[in-house]
Design an enzyme around this catalytic site. Structure first.
Site, PDB file in Angstrom:
ATOM      1  CG  ASP A 139      -7.737  -7.258   6.470  1.00  0.00           C
ATOM      2  OD1 ASP A 139      -6.754  -7.145   7.230  1.00  0.00           O
ATOM      3  OD2 ASP A 139      -7.963  -6.479   5.542  1.00  0.00           O
ATOM      4  CE1 TYR A 189       0.409  -5.968  -1.950  1.00  0.00           C
ATOM      5  CE2 TYR A 189      -0.824  -4.056  -1.189  1.00  0.00           C
ATOM      6  CZ  TYR A 189      -0.269  -5.296  -0.947  1.00  0.00           C
ATOM      7  OH  TYR A 189      -0.408  -5.861   0.294  1.00  0.00           O
ATOM      8  CG  HIS A 229      -7.347  -3.195   9.805  1.00  0.00           C
ATOM      9  ND1 HIS A 229      -6.040  -2.818  10.010  1.00  0.00           N
ATOM     10  CD2 HIS A 229      -7.307  -4.153   8.849  1.00  0.00           C
ATOM     11  CE1 HIS A 229      -5.243  -3.520   9.213  1.00  0.00           C
ATOM     12  NE2 HIS A 229      -5.993  -4.337   8.507  1.00  0.00           N
ATOM     13  CB  CYS A 269       0.354  -6.575  13.893  1.00  0.00           C
ATOM     14  SG  CYS A 269       1.603  -5.332  13.522  1.00  0.00           S
ATOM     15  CG  ASN A 328      -1.351 -15.628  20.647  1.00  0.00           C
ATOM     16  OD1 ASN A 328      -0.490 -15.436  21.516  1.00  0.00           O
ATOM     17  ND2 ASN A 328      -1.163 -15.291  19.379  1.00  0.00           N
ATOM     18  NE  ARG A 340      -2.367  -1.288   3.553  1.00  0.00           N
ATOM     19  CZ  ARG A 340      -1.856  -0.477   4.468  1.00  0.00           C
ATOM     20  NH1 ARG A 340      -1.952   0.836   4.342  1.00  0.00           N
ATOM     21  NH2 ARG A 340      -1.272  -0.968   5.547  1.00  0.00           N
ATOM     22  NE  ARG A 363      -0.233  -8.750   2.420  1.00  0.00           N
ATOM     23  CZ  ARG A 363      -0.834  -8.304   3.530  1.00  0.00           C
ATOM     24  NH1 ARG A 363      -1.965  -8.849   3.946  1.00  0.00           N
ATOM     25  NH2 ARG A 363      -0.294  -7.336   4.229  1.00  0.00           N
ATOM     26  CB  SER A 390      -0.906  -3.913   7.772  1.00  0.00           C
ATOM     27  OG  SER A 390      -2.085  -3.275   7.363  1.00  0.00           O
ATOM     28  CE  LYS A 394      -6.229  -3.709   4.264  1.00  0.00           C
ATOM     29  NZ  LYS A 394      -6.554  -4.295   5.580  1.00  0.00           N
TER      30      LYS A 394
HETATM   31  P1  GTP Z   1      -2.806  -7.658   7.304  1.00  0.00           P
HETATM   32  O1  GTP Z   1      -3.371  -8.809   6.559  1.00  0.00           O
HETATM   33  O2  GTP Z   1      -1.729  -6.925   6.566  1.00  0.00           O
HETATM   34  O3  GTP Z   1      -3.839  -6.684   7.804  1.00  0.00           O
HETATM   35  O4  GTP Z   1      -2.021  -8.249   8.595  1.00  0.00           O
HETATM   36  P2  GTP Z   1      -2.430  -9.335   9.689  1.00  0.00           P
HETATM   37  O5  GTP Z   1      -2.767  -8.602  10.933  1.00  0.00           O
HETATM   38  O6  GTP Z   1      -3.412 -10.305   9.179  1.00  0.00           O
HETATM   39  O7  GTP Z   1      -1.055 -10.066   9.952  1.00  0.00           O
HETATM   40  P3  GTP Z   1      -0.690 -11.641   9.962  1.00  0.00           P
HETATM   41  O8  GTP Z   1      -1.617 -12.471  10.795  1.00  0.00           O
HETATM   42  O9  GTP Z   1      -0.519 -12.083   8.574  1.00  0.00           O
HETATM   43  O10 GTP Z   1       0.719 -11.589  10.737  1.00  0.00           O
HETATM   44  C1  GTP Z   1       1.869 -11.290  10.080  1.00  0.00           C
HETATM   45  C2  GTP Z   1       3.109 -11.442  10.926  1.00  0.00           C
HETATM   46  O11 GTP Z   1       2.862 -11.528  12.319  1.00  0.00           O
HETATM   47  C3  GTP Z   1       3.889 -12.670  10.551  1.00  0.00           C
HETATM   48  O12 GTP Z   1       5.229 -12.307  10.505  1.00  0.00           O
HETATM   49  C4  GTP Z   1       3.604 -13.613  11.695  1.00  0.00           C
HETATM   50  O13 GTP Z   1       4.620 -14.541  11.842  1.00  0.00           O
HETATM   51  C5  GTP Z   1       3.507 -12.667  12.850  1.00  0.00           C
HETATM   52  N1  GTP Z   1       2.700 -13.190  13.966  1.00  0.00           N
HETATM   53  C6  GTP Z   1       1.376 -13.463  13.961  1.00  0.00           C
HETATM   54  N2  GTP Z   1       0.962 -13.929  15.147  1.00  0.00           N
HETATM   55  C7  GTP Z   1       2.050 -13.915  15.954  1.00  0.00           C
HETATM   56  C8  GTP Z   1       2.288 -14.266  17.326  1.00  0.00           C
HETATM   57  O14 GTP Z   1       1.379 -14.668  18.048  1.00  0.00           O
HETATM   58  N3  GTP Z   1       3.545 -14.098  17.796  1.00  0.00           N
HETATM   59  C9  GTP Z   1       4.562 -13.642  17.007  1.00  0.00           C
HETATM   60  N4  GTP Z   1       5.762 -13.502  17.532  1.00  0.00           N
HETATM   61  N5  GTP Z   1       4.396 -13.324  15.719  1.00  0.00           N
HETATM   62  C10 GTP Z   1       3.163 -13.449  15.199  1.00  0.00           C
HETATM   63 MN    MN Z   2      -4.182 -10.577   7.250  1.00  0.00          MN
HETATM   64 MN    MN Z   3      -5.309  -5.570   6.772  1.00  0.00          MN
END
Ligand code: GTP
Ligand code: MN
Ligand code: MN
Length: 603
Positions: free
Chosen positions: A294, A218, A247, A271, A515, A79, A386, A269, A227
């Protein structure tokens, strides 16, 4: 009007006058070679995919049915927040967190860019619906695009084509979403696999419920149902109509006694939303089902509870780090095929690979289409690469995923990526305090947006790049919704951080499936069954309050992950002050009060 005849333009399968007029206008402006009204059929999908293979955009995967590898232009991978504009009539409605330009001025710039921009290409008209088609008032949109990649991706991410068009009555309202890669072709000019333009604009006209996007292919910039519509435009609709467009993932947590709770969670994003949405609990007897990964649209039901619907139809998930250990359900979803993988690596036997997916293969084609070996110094996959995959393939999809009524939310989690300061989980005292937590949420930046990675910034409700209006008004909207609701029935708000680190930078909390222990504690707090310590920032569990049975992690790490550190929080205060100053006059006084109270408690 000029007697412009563009093949396909007259084959409109609709009598919606506004749609017909708009398509005609865009065709005359952008002058494509032909117009295709997208029906969403299997035959059409096969045709589009074949054209993408022919163009070199898609490489069919030998190891996954009906799945494709794509590599973008190396300058079109995320983005573009700097190029994203909220063009409200009044700049005060865009606010200090968005880029703004006067609508007429922006339109003049973009009309210049759009003029003739589809020359040599096909213009696709994609009717789509965000959220269930069976809704009383379906949330309709139409994306016009000159990108086959967008057509293929929108087919996965939205309910589109004939089934959506069937809900377009003659006077139906819909969001107009115009997209062009901005790469016209002269007669005889060969196309490139990933057409795009160095000049990019992602613009929103909130009063007109209109989106104009130019120059990028993208996902977040080009799949305009996501978004642009479901967050930026929908957040404005939600402000006007009294609901929330957020979000957030939506998950269903089922206890060993088969008690059901629905949880929504907002993390910035990259996270952890997609990971948490598909979590496999490590604690015996607990189960998770997925509703969304999402975006959540939340409205109050007649019973006074807050109900969430996922407007999307597919997952557009971060690839690196996804594997059978971290997110087995995402892996099972993509194994079933019908997916598009963008900017990951391609194996020699026709499969995909990315960092974090087990052993490194001896040879790969990298996302930059170069030879890659384990000795290579560059990553095989872009950090924001992705997978795009149909939600219905998810083995733990909740049966009620397509219910227009939505699901009643028991808890809202706000979370960020912070190496220090923020404990694993904190429970807010009430709605207003929870809104304060959300409004001051902070996180280290990631590769999901262009720019420096790892910088701590405020990301309110994980919506910083997505609030379609003034952030101060947005906070006020959250506060007012809480005031007008029955407090007993409001979701409980929690603040989480899976990313706290030890001295040697290791993560203190094992995360992912573990978690579930945090989810369990939150639910037991709601049910009045779990203990916590009161701290200046809210209620925090001690290690004894969490179910840690069978957890293989050092006790001192767990204690450090949960720790409330007054010193670190005092260091946070000037950052919050700075942030609130930036929000300015529109900051609700109740949030200022929360901040003063926090300062008091910290001494
Ligand atoms: P968007 O789709 O961009 O909105 O992001 P998202 O919030 O869906 O992120 P996603 O779940 O794809 O997480 C991406 C990153 O976070 C990766 O590098 C994962 O390995 C890391 N991650 C997710 N959950 C955990 C966790 O519980 N602990 C740690 N250390 N890393 C995590
Ligand atoms: Mn995601
Ligand atoms: Mn997102």
């Amino acid at each position: 009007m000029t007697a412009l005849t563009i093949p396909g333009l007259d084959q409109a399968p609709t009598t919606n006058a506004r749609l017909l007029t708009w398509v005609q206008e865009v065709a005359e402006l952008t002058t494509p070679d032909r117009v295709v009204w997208v029906d969403g059929s299997e035959e059409e999908s096969a045709r589009i995919n074949a054209a993408l293979v022919e163009a070199g955009t898609f490489v069919p995967l030998k190891k996954k049915p009906n799945s494709y590898w794509a590599a973008s232009d190396p300058n079109d991978v995320a983005r573009v927040e700097e190029r994203t504009f909220i063009c409200s009539v009044d700049p005060a409605d865009s606010g200090p967190t968005n880029n703004w330009m006067e609508p007429a001025e922006m339109k003049a710039i973009m009309l210049d860019l759009y003029r003739g921009c589809m020359r040599g290409r096909t213009m696709y008209v994609i009717p789509f619906c965000m959220g269930p088609l069976s809704a009383d008032k379906p949330m309709l949109g139409v994306e016009i695009t000159d990108s086959e990649y967008v057509v293929a991706s929108m087919r996965i991410m939205t309910r589109m084509g004939e089934k959506a068009l069937a809900r377009f009555t003659d006077d139906a309202e819909f969001v107009q979403a115009l997209h062009s890669v901005g790469a016209p072709l002269e007669p005889g000019q060969a196309d490139v696999p990933w057409p795009c333009n160095d000049t990019k604009y992602i613009t929103h006209f909130p009063e007109e419920r209109t989106i104009w996007s130019f120059g990028s292919g993208y996902g977040g910039n080009a799949l305009l149902g996501k978004k642009c519509y479901s967050l930026r435009i929908a957040s404005v609709m939600a402000r006007d109509e009294g609901w929330l467009a957020e979000h957030m993932l939506i998950l269903k947590l089922i206890s060993p006694e088969n008690k059901v709770h629905y949880i929504a969670a907002a993390f910035p994003s990259a996270c952890g939303k997609t990971n948490l949405a598909m979590l496999e609990p490590t604690i015996p007897g607990w189960r998770v089902e997925t509703l969304g990964d999402d975006i959540a649209w939340m409205r109050f039901g007649e019973d006074g509870r807050l109900y969430a619907v996922n407007p999307e139809y597919g997952f557009f998930g971060v690839a690196p780090g996804t594997d059978y250990h971290t997110n087995p359900n995402a892996m099972r979803t993509i194994e079933r095929g019908n997916s598009v993988f963008t900017n990951v690596a391609l194996t020699d036997d026709g499969d995909i690979w990315w960092e974090g997916m087990g052993e490194k293969p001896a040879h790969l084609t990298s996302w930059k289409k170069q030879d890659w070996t384990p000795e290579s110094t560059e990553l095989s996959s872009h950090p924001n690469s992705r997978y795009c995959t149909p939600m219905q393939q998810c083995p733990i999809l909740a049966p009620e995923w397509d219910d227009p009524k939505g699901v009643p939310i028991s808890a809202i989690f706000f979370g960020g990526r912070r190496a220090t300061t923020v404990p694993l989980i904190t429970e807010s005292r009430d709605w207003q305090h929870g809104v304060f937590m959300g409004a001051t949420l902070s996180s280290e930046t990631t590769a999901a947006a262009v720019g420096q990675v790892g910088v701590v910034r405020r990301d309110p409700m994980a919506m910083l790049p997505f609030i379609g209006y003034h952030a101060g008004d947005y906070f006020n909207h959250w506060i007012q919704l809480g005031k007008n609701a029955n407090a007993e029935k409001l979701p409980k708000i929690f603040y989480v951080n899976w990313f706290r680190r030890g001295d040697d930078k290791r993560f203190l909390w094992p995360g992912f499936g573990e978690n579930s222990r945090v989810l369990k504690w939150a639910i037991e707090r709601i049910e009045g069954k779990a203990a916590a310590e009161e701290t200046p920032i809210g209620h925090v569990p001690t290690p004894a309050d969490l179910d840690l049975s069978g957890l293989d992690a050092p006790a001192e790490d767990i204690a450090a992950a949960l720790d409330f550190d007054a010193e670190e929080w005092r260091a946070e205060l000037p950052l919050i002050e700075q942030w609130f100053t930036k929000i300015g006059d529109k900051l609700p006084t109740s949030l200022r009060d929360e901040f003063e109270a926090l300062k008091q408690r910290l001494g």
